[in-house]
Write a protein that holds these residues in place. Structure first.
Motif, PDB file in Angstrom:
ATOM      1  N   ALA A   1       1.043  -1.127  -0.134  1.00 33.22           N
ATOM      2  CA  ALA A   1       0.050  -0.026  -0.060  1.00 33.22           C
ATOM      3  C   ALA A   1       0.864   1.373  -0.040  1.00 33.22           C
ATOM      4  N   ASP A   2       1.844   1.026   0.711  1.00 31.42           N
ATOM      5  CA  ASP A   2       3.045   2.413   0.931  1.00 31.42           C
ATOM      6  C   ASP A   2       3.460   2.507  -0.716  1.00 31.42           C
ATOM      7  N   ALA A   3       4.032   1.633  -1.243  1.00 32.62           N
ATOM      8  CA  ALA A   3       4.541   1.802  -2.528  1.00 32.62           C
ATOM      9  C   ALA A   3       3.456   2.146  -3.657  1.00 32.62           C
TER      10      ALA A   3
ATOM     11  N   ARG B   1       1.604   6.672  -7.031  1.00 30.53           N
ATOM     12  CA  ARG B   1       0.521   7.408  -7.425  1.00 30.53           C
ATOM     13  C   ARG B   1       0.934   9.122  -7.192  1.00 30.53           C
ATOM     14  N   GLN B   2       1.637   9.277  -6.100  1.00 26.28           N
ATOM     15  CA  GLN B   2       2.318  10.850  -5.902  1.00 26.28           C
ATOM     16  C   GLN B   2       3.368  11.059  -6.828  1.00 26.28           C
TER      17      GLN B   2
ATOM     18  N   THR C   1       4.516  13.964 -11.663  1.00 28.57           N
ATOM     19  CA  THR C   1       5.045  13.948 -13.218  1.00 28.57           C
ATOM     20  C   THR C   1       4.241  14.573 -13.963  1.00 28.57           C
ATOM     21  N   HIS C   2       2.821  14.320 -13.834  1.00 32.24           N
ATOM     22  CA  HIS C   2       1.719  14.704 -14.592  1.00 32.24           C
ATOM     23  C   HIS C   2       1.590  16.416 -14.451  1.00 32.24           C
ATOM     24  N   ARG C   3       1.652  16.979 -13.334  1.00 28.34           N
ATOM     25  CA  ARG C   3       1.405  18.252 -13.159  1.00 28.34           C
ATOM     26  C   ARG C   3       2.698  19.095 -13.625  1.00 28.34           C
TER      27      ARG C   3
END
Length: 94
Positions: A45-47, A52-53, A58-60
């Protein structure tokens, strides 16, 4: 009779002792396995959250670069995605 009874008693005692040991060890092993699974699920879950972060950053960053380049560049990229101008501009290779 005592010659046969003594080894027989030792074998029976060993059998019962080993069964008690297995019954005592089984819950401990199950608990250890449960804890290891919970730790593995938590690490996964941490990974996923970290991924996602990073993807969001990267997307921003890409959006900010596109906005800095201007609308003409963005329009060209969307047309290339459609395939129309890219096919006309690119020479055909045979």
């Amino acid at each position: 009779m005592t010659v046969i009874g003594t080894p027989f008693g030792a074998v029976v005692t060993h059998f019962f002792h080993s069964r008690v040991t297995e019954r005592t060890a089984a819950p401990a092993l199950a608990e250890q396995l449960r804890r290891e699974r919970i730790a593995a699920y938590g690490a996964f879950a941490d990974a996923v959250v970290e991924y996602r972060q990073a993807f969001e950053v990267t997307h921003r960053t890409r959006e900010a670069k596109d906005e800095a380049k201007g609308g003409a560049e963005r329009g060209r990229c969307s047309e290339e995605a459609d395939g129309a101008p890219a096919a006309a501009a690119a020479p055909s290779v045979r």
